[in-house]
Design a protein around this motif. Structure first.
Motif, PDB file in Angstrom:
ATOM      1  N   GLY A 127       0.773  -1.209   0.000  1.00  0.00           N
ATOM      2  CA  GLY A 127       0.000   0.000   0.000  1.00  0.00           C
ATOM      3  C   GLY A 127       0.814   1.273   0.000  1.00  0.00           C
ATOM      4  O   GLY A 127       0.286   2.342  -0.286  1.00  0.00           O
ATOM      5  N   ARG A 128       2.085   1.212   0.312  1.00  0.00           N
ATOM      6  CA  ARG A 128       2.995   2.353   0.254  1.00  0.00           C
ATOM      7  C   ARG A 128       4.392   1.827  -0.068  1.00  0.00           C
ATOM      8  O   ARG A 128       4.788   0.757   0.405  1.00  0.00           O
ATOM      9  N   PHE A 129       5.135   2.602  -0.845  1.00  0.00           N
ATOM     10  CA  PHE A 129       6.519   2.218  -1.087  1.00  0.00           C
ATOM     11  C   PHE A 129       7.352   3.465  -1.328  1.00  0.00           C
ATOM     12  O   PHE A 129       6.836   4.594  -1.350  1.00  0.00           O
ATOM     13  N   ALA A 130       8.656   3.280  -1.488  1.00  0.00           N
ATOM     14  CA  ALA A 130       9.585   4.380  -1.702  1.00  0.00           C
ATOM     15  C   ALA A 130      10.283   4.214  -3.041  1.00  0.00           C
ATOM     16  O   ALA A 130      10.703   3.120  -3.406  1.00  0.00           O
ATOM     17  N   GLN A 131      10.396   5.317  -3.763  1.00  0.00           N
ATOM     18  CA  GLN A 131      11.068   5.342  -5.072  1.00  0.00           C
ATOM     19  C   GLN A 131      11.905   6.629  -5.084  1.00  0.00           C
ATOM     20  O   GLN A 131      11.546   7.620  -5.686  1.00  0.00           O
ATOM     21  N   TYR A 132      13.024   6.591  -4.359  1.00  0.00           N
ATOM     22  CA  TYR A 132      13.732   7.842  -4.116  1.00  0.00           C
ATOM     23  C   TYR A 132      15.093   7.962  -4.781  1.00  0.00           C
ATOM     24  O   TYR A 132      15.653   9.055  -4.876  1.00  0.00           O
ATOM     25  N   GLN A 179      20.243  -2.714  -2.231  1.00  0.00           N
ATOM     26  CA  GLN A 179      20.164  -2.706  -3.688  1.00  0.00           C
ATOM     27  C   GLN A 179      18.769  -2.278  -4.149  1.00  0.00           C
ATOM     28  O   GLN A 179      17.788  -2.440  -3.413  1.00  0.00           O
ATOM     29  N   PRO A 180      18.644  -1.740  -5.372  1.00  0.00           N
ATOM     30  CA  PRO A 180      17.323  -1.408  -5.897  1.00  0.00           C
ATOM     31  C   PRO A 180      16.445  -2.650  -5.995  1.00  0.00           C
ATOM     32  O   PRO A 180      16.926  -3.774  -6.189  1.00  0.00           O
ATOM     33  N   LEU A 181      15.139  -2.431  -5.866  1.00  0.00           N
ATOM     34  CA  LEU A 181      14.155  -3.496  -5.982  1.00  0.00           C
ATOM     35  C   LEU A 181      13.354  -3.301  -7.263  1.00  0.00           C
ATOM     36  O   LEU A 181      13.180  -2.174  -7.732  1.00  0.00           O
ATOM     37  N   PHE A 182      12.835  -4.408  -7.793  1.00  0.00           N
ATOM     38  CA  PHE A 182      12.043  -4.348  -9.021  1.00  0.00           C
ATOM     39  C   PHE A 182      10.760  -5.148  -8.810  1.00  0.00           C
ATOM     40  O   PHE A 182      10.758  -6.379  -8.872  1.00  0.00           O
ATOM     41  N   PHE A 183       9.672  -4.424  -8.527  1.00  0.00           N
ATOM     42  CA  PHE A 183       8.384  -5.061  -8.279  1.00  0.00           C
ATOM     43  C   PHE A 183       7.758  -5.489  -9.604  1.00  0.00           C
ATOM     44  O   PHE A 183       7.630  -4.671 -10.531  1.00  0.00           O
ATOM     45  N   ALA A 184       7.337  -6.734  -9.693  1.00  0.00           N
ATOM     46  CA  ALA A 184       6.572  -7.175 -10.858  1.00  0.00           C
ATOM     47  C   ALA A 184       5.218  -6.476 -10.855  1.00  0.00           C
ATOM     48  O   ALA A 184       4.562  -6.368  -9.815  1.00  0.00           O
ATOM     49  N   ALA A 185       4.810  -5.985 -12.017  1.00  0.00           N
ATOM     50  CA  ALA A 185       3.551  -5.256 -12.131  1.00  0.00           C
ATOM     51  C   ALA A 185       2.864  -5.617 -13.446  1.00  0.00           C
ATOM     52  O   ALA A 185       3.508  -6.106 -14.380  1.00  0.00           O
ATOM     53  N   ILE A 186       1.562  -5.393 -13.496  1.00  0.00           N
ATOM     54  CA  ILE A 186       0.798  -5.541 -14.732  1.00  0.00           C
ATOM     55  C   ILE A 186      -0.190  -4.383 -14.822  1.00  0.00           C
ATOM     56  O   ILE A 186      -0.631  -3.847 -13.805  1.00  0.00           O
ATOM     57  N   GLY A 187      -0.525  -3.994 -16.047  1.00  0.00           N
ATOM     58  CA  GLY A 187      -1.446  -2.880 -16.191  1.00  0.00           C
ATOM     59  C   GLY A 187      -1.933  -2.726 -17.613  1.00  0.00           C
ATOM     60  O   GLY A 187      -1.729  -3.595 -18.472  1.00  0.00           O
ATOM     61  N   LYS A 188      -2.603  -1.621 -17.860  1.00  0.00           N
ATOM     62  CA  LYS A 188      -3.210  -1.321 -19.152  1.00  0.00           C
ATOM     63  C   LYS A 188      -2.177  -0.690 -20.070  1.00  0.00           C
ATOM     64  O   LYS A 188      -1.776   0.464 -19.885  1.00  0.00           O
ATOM     65  N   PRO A 204       4.474   1.124  11.708  1.00  0.00           N
ATOM     66  CA  PRO A 204       4.995   0.926  10.358  1.00  0.00           C
ATOM     67  C   PRO A 204       6.442   0.440  10.368  1.00  0.00           C
ATOM     68  O   PRO A 204       7.241   0.822  11.241  1.00  0.00           O
ATOM     69  N   TYR A 205       6.751  -0.396   9.374  1.00  0.00           N
ATOM     70  CA  TYR A 205       8.106  -0.889   9.148  1.00  0.00           C
ATOM     71  C   TYR A 205       8.487  -0.602   7.704  1.00  0.00           C
ATOM     72  O   TYR A 205       7.643  -0.672   6.808  1.00  0.00           O
ATOM     73  N   PHE A 206       9.770  -0.303   7.495  1.00  0.00           N
ATOM     74  CA  PHE A 206      10.301  -0.142   6.151  1.00  0.00           C
ATOM     75  C   PHE A 206      11.073  -1.399   5.802  1.00  0.00           C
ATOM     76  O   PHE A 206      11.948  -1.835   6.556  1.00  0.00           O
ATOM     77  N   ILE A 207      10.746  -2.007   4.646  1.00  0.00           N
ATOM     78  CA  ILE A 207      11.344  -3.274   4.215  1.00  0.00           C
ATOM     79  C   ILE A 207      12.155  -3.004   2.953  1.00  0.00           C
ATOM     80  O   ILE A 207      11.657  -2.360   2.018  1.00  0.00           O
ATOM     81  N   TYR A 208      13.385  -3.513   2.895  1.00  0.00           N
ATOM     82  CA  TYR A 208      14.303  -3.156   1.820  1.00  0.00           C
ATOM     83  C   TYR A 208      15.297  -4.296   1.607  1.00  0.00           C
ATOM     84  O   TYR A 208      15.372  -5.245   2.414  1.00  0.00           O
ATOM     85  N   HIS A 209      16.054  -4.225   0.523  1.00  0.00           N
ATOM     86  CA  HIS A 209      17.072  -5.239   0.265  1.00  0.00           C
ATOM     87  C   HIS A 209      18.151  -5.132   1.334  1.00  0.00           C
ATOM     88  O   HIS A 209      18.604  -4.029   1.666  1.00  0.00           O
ATOM     89  N   GLN A 210      18.564  -6.265   1.867  1.00  0.00           N
ATOM     90  CA  GLN A 210      19.529  -6.231   2.971  1.00  0.00           C
ATOM     91  C   GLN A 210      20.863  -5.618   2.552  1.00  0.00           C
ATOM     92  O   GLN A 210      21.619  -5.124   3.397  1.00  0.00           O
ATOM     93  N   ASN A 211      21.154  -5.600   1.232  1.00  0.00           N
ATOM     94  CA  ASN A 211      22.371  -4.959   0.737  1.00  0.00           C
ATOM     95  C   ASN A 211      22.093  -3.572   0.147  1.00  0.00           C
ATOM     96  O   ASN A 211      22.938  -3.025  -0.569  1.00  0.00           O
ATOM     97  N   PRO A 227      10.484   0.194 -10.397  1.00  0.00           N
ATOM     98  CA  PRO A 227      11.750   0.331  -9.666  1.00  0.00           C
ATOM     99  C   PRO A 227      11.466   0.970  -8.303  1.00  0.00           C
ATOM    100  O   PRO A 227      10.701   1.932  -8.209  1.00  0.00           O
ATOM    101  N   ALA A 228      12.061   0.434  -7.262  1.00  0.00           N
ATOM    102  CA  ALA A 228      11.770   0.934  -5.921  1.00  0.00           C
ATOM    103  C   ALA A 228      12.980   0.732  -5.013  1.00  0.00           C
ATOM    104  O   ALA A 228      13.949   0.053  -5.379  1.00  0.00           O
ATOM    105  N   ASP A 229      12.889   1.331  -3.836  1.00  0.00           N
ATOM    106  CA  ASP A 229      13.950   1.194  -2.846  1.00  0.00           C
ATOM    107  C   ASP A 229      13.488   0.458  -1.592  1.00  0.00           C
ATOM    108  O   ASP A 229      14.303   0.107  -0.741  1.00  0.00           O
ATOM    109  N   GLY A 230      12.203   0.224  -1.483  1.00  0.00           N
ATOM    110  CA  GLY A 230      11.645  -0.488  -0.349  1.00  0.00           C
ATOM    111  C   GLY A 230      10.158  -0.232  -0.264  1.00  0.00           C
ATOM    112  O   GLY A 230       9.597   0.527  -1.059  1.00  0.00           O
TER     113      GLY A 230
END
Length: 226
Positions: free
Chosen positions: A3-8, A123-132, A114-121, A98-101
């Motif tokens: 429901g919330r993420f970071a792309q900074y 690293q950038p994250l890449f969420f799989a997505a689908i859309g129009k 609230p907790y922030f979840i991120y790659h332990q190293n 593309p995201a950071d957590g």
């Protein structure tokens, strides 16, 4: 979830992690700077069309004309490829965020933390997505959703669902129009990062309001409520 993420980080950080060459997409060293991305806003979405990669601002949410509820923001990976709502998007609208957590809220009887979840190293994250698709067109509330997977092991203490985060090596094949829907299902199962790839820490409850957008939202706090 989600429901919330970071792309900074800057676009360069994400593209370098994917080994995208300078002539394949427009690089930009300026940080995107979004520490509290909320549904109903436009999000930079990586996609492939006309044999080129593109990063387009796309509405986070999906509500076709026949859907008379709030636009959906997530789709379960277990059913997205075959369900009425999402099957066409799985076939022709695969993309990556593309995201950071991302943020999740842990609850007990009287508190939400609230907790922030991120790659332990880190690293950038890449969420799989689908859309129009195509994503260079404005489709109103027919934007995109983030694919989710079940949480296991320690992460389930925070939340029972999580974004399906693809390995950087799998992103190009996931995005390719030549990848069959069946192969995309295999990628979603085999190329998703496991729970052990992530770390998390408690953050200030200010992240619950989209009025707050600063870097302090992802910083650890010392005395969580839960």
């Amino acid at each position: 979830m989600c429901g919330r993420f970071a792309q900074y980080n800057s676009r360069n950080e994400y593209f370098d992690a994917l080994k995208i060459k300078d002539d394949e997409i427009i690089y930009d060293p300026q940080p995107i700077g979004r520490f509290n991305v909320a549904p109903g806003t436009k999000v930079l979405l990586l996609n492939e069309r006309d044999e080129h990669l593109h990063l387009d601002p796309v509405y986070w949410g999906y509500g076709p004309d026949w859907w008379h509820k709030q636009p959906l923001i997530n789709a379960r990976g277990e059913t997205a490829a075959s369900g009425r709502m999402f099957k066409p998007l799985w076939h022709h609208g695969r993309a990556v965020v593309p995201a950071d957590g991302w943020f999740e809220w842990k609850r007990d009887a009287s508190h939400k933390q609230p907790y922030f979840i991120y790659h332990q190293n880190k690293q950038p994250l890449f969420f799989a997505a689908i859309g129009k698709a195509p994503y260079d067109k404005d489709h109103g509330h027919e934007g995109f959703v983030i694919i989710t997977a079940a949480s296991n092991k320690g992460m389930v203490d925070i939340h029972d669902r999580r974004p399906l985060v693809l390995s950087s090596d799998a992103v190009a094949e996931w995005l390719s129009p030549e990848t069959t829907p069946e192969r995309a299902e295999e990628i979603a199962q085999d190329a998703a990062l496991p729970e052990k790839a992530f770390a998390w820490h408690p953050v200030d409850k200010a992240v619950g309001s989209i009025k707050h957008q600063g870097a302090e939202l992802v910083e650890r706090i010392d005395h969580p409520l839960v």
